[in-house]
Design an enzyme around this catalytic site. Structure first.
Site, mmCIF file in Angstrom:
data_model
loop_
_atom_site.group_PDB
_atom_site.id
_atom_site.type_symbol
_atom_site.label_atom_id
_atom_site.label_comp_id
_atom_site.label_asym_id
_atom_site.label_seq_id
_atom_site.Cartn_x
_atom_site.Cartn_y
_atom_site.Cartn_z
ATOM 1 C CE LYS A 1 -3.868 0.833 0.774
ATOM 2 N NZ LYS A 1 -4.657 0.629 1.994
ATOM 3 C CG ASN B 1 14.394 6.306 10.033
ATOM 4 O OD1 ASN B 1 15.400 6.136 9.374
ATOM 5 N ND2 ASN B 1 14.261 7.351 10.858
ATOM 6 C CG HIS C 1 14.213 7.784 1.337
ATOM 7 N ND1 HIS C 1 13.249 8.105 2.279
ATOM 8 C CD2 HIS C 1 15.359 7.550 2.026
ATOM 9 C CE1 HIS C 1 13.802 8.081 3.479
ATOM 10 N NE2 HIS C 1 15.074 7.734 3.361
#
Length: 391
Positions: A66, A230, A391
């Site tokens: 998701k 994180n 990221h």
């Protein structure tokens, strides 16, 4: 096909939108539906995860994604009777290893997996398709589909369910590019291999690391490799049971993932297993009701006028003391972190969710405090030496 035009990007105002490759052909075939920008982001990230997980463990693997992070990931180990009950599987259902993998991946956090993107390392068979058909899901990516499975999936979402077949021979370019604010970023693709060799530097007094725990730590680390940083991941029996993603603080990751692991385990508490749901209450409503029932907001589902819509009789409250006592029986859990634990407080929190095995890069100036805390509880901890930011 070198490019595929999309309806829009992350949001409807972001046009035009497409996916494309600079060289060669797109490695996908859309067998059904019209996947969008975020669908493809989830599809390609989740595909990498399940393929690496299968390569590392030799087991079929699945993920439930998701918003470009896994809600869950798992390998295809058999389901217990309790697993079948909490994941809404019929007791006599015929289940393949890849079906078990997806059921367990989705079961990590059924609330977050609502409307997920599914990824399968193996050919999607009828058993997997039948389970997917009954769940709220946006699409699936797999290396192939049996004829029966494809026919089942084509009936989902009024015929609009997204089904993507991935070319297993596709090898991405070694360099990656990303535009942010009109500026292009370039980096080498993260080809770092995660396997048992990464778990040899055991820094605690306890050196015991069973094969099952090695698999769990590999599941945790590969899951983290494709989770927005994180991130921290709790795993048990080859299944992620709590993923904390995108937090600015490491301890907040550990708490978030730990609370999800606790909720996963609370679903197995006898009081929860025996909730007297009415026969016409659908899976999503059951998941929501269970989530509220085991939380501090339990009164929201036990209030007069509400419980009658869900249950045949009013359930007893699952008290804070009962929850704490049940969670205290959890054991044998593994935890992975995408970067070092800066303080021993992360280990203290992990212990409360039954953690026995830990894998993290190491390299903090307070490694001695983290090791000391792990030793205090007899944990086995590996320093991998490799950060896994995503990221």
């Amino acid at each position: 096909m070198k490019e595929l035009e999309l309806k829009y990007g992350c949001n409807p105002n972001q046009k035009p939108s497409k996916i494309f490759v600079r060289d060669g052909e797109l490695p996908i075939t859309v067998l059904n539906g019209k996947p969008g920008y975020i669908n493809f982001m989830d599809a390609f990230n989740s595909w990498q995860l399940v393929m690496e997980l299968k390569q590392a463990t030799g087991l079929p693997a699945a993920a439930s994604f998701k918003h470009v992070s896994p809600a869950g990931a798992a390998v295809g180990l058999p389901l217990s009777d309790v697993d079948k009950q909490i994941y809404f599987v019929e007791p006599d259902a015929e289940l393949s290893p890849i079906a078990c993998a997806y059921i367990r991946a989705r079961g990590a956090d059924r609330l977050c997996s609502y409307g997920d993107w599914a990824a399968l390392s193996d050919v999607c068979d009828a058993a997997t398709a039948r389970y997917l058909k009954e769940e709220v899901s946006d699409g699936v990516i797999a290396p192939g589909y049996t004829d029966e499975a494809l026919e089942i999936l084509k009936t989902k979402k009024k015929g609009n369910y997204n089904v993507i077949q991935m070319d297993v021979n596709y090898v991405p370019a070694p360099q990656e590019y990303k535009d942010v604010f009109g500026i292009t970023f370039e980096q080498g693709r993260n080809n770092f291999k995660i396997d048992e060799a990464l778990l040899t530097n055991i820094v605690t007094e306890n050196k015991d690391l069973p094969e099952a725990a090695k698999i769990d730590l590999i599941v945790a680390l590969i899951t983290l490799k494709y989770t927005q940083s994180n991130s921290v991941c709790y795993v048990k029996n080859g299944q992620a049971i709590g993923v904390g993603a995108g937090q600015q603080s490491r301890i907040h990751c550990t708490r978030l993932a730990g609370s999800k692991a606790d909720n996963w385990y609370l679903r197995q508490c006898p009081k929860v297993l025996n909730l007297p749901f009415k026969a016409d209450v659908r899976r999503p409503e059951r998941d929501n009701a269970i989530d509220v029932y085991i939380s501090d907001e339990y009164e929201d589902v036990l209030a007069d006028g509400t419980w009658q819509t869900l249950f045949t009789e009013k359930p007893d409250v699952l008290t804070r003391e009962e929850k704490k006592a049940w969670i205290a029986t959890q054991s044998g859990v593994s935890i992975g972190s995408d970067a070092f634990f800066p303080f021993g407080d992360n280990i203290e929190r992990a212990r409360k969710s039954g953690v026995q095995y830990v894998a993290e890069p190491g390299g903090s100036i307070r490694d001695d405090n983290v090791i000391e805390t792990a030793n205090k509880y007899g944990m086995t901890m590996c320093f991998t030496g490799m950060r896994l930011f995503h990221h």
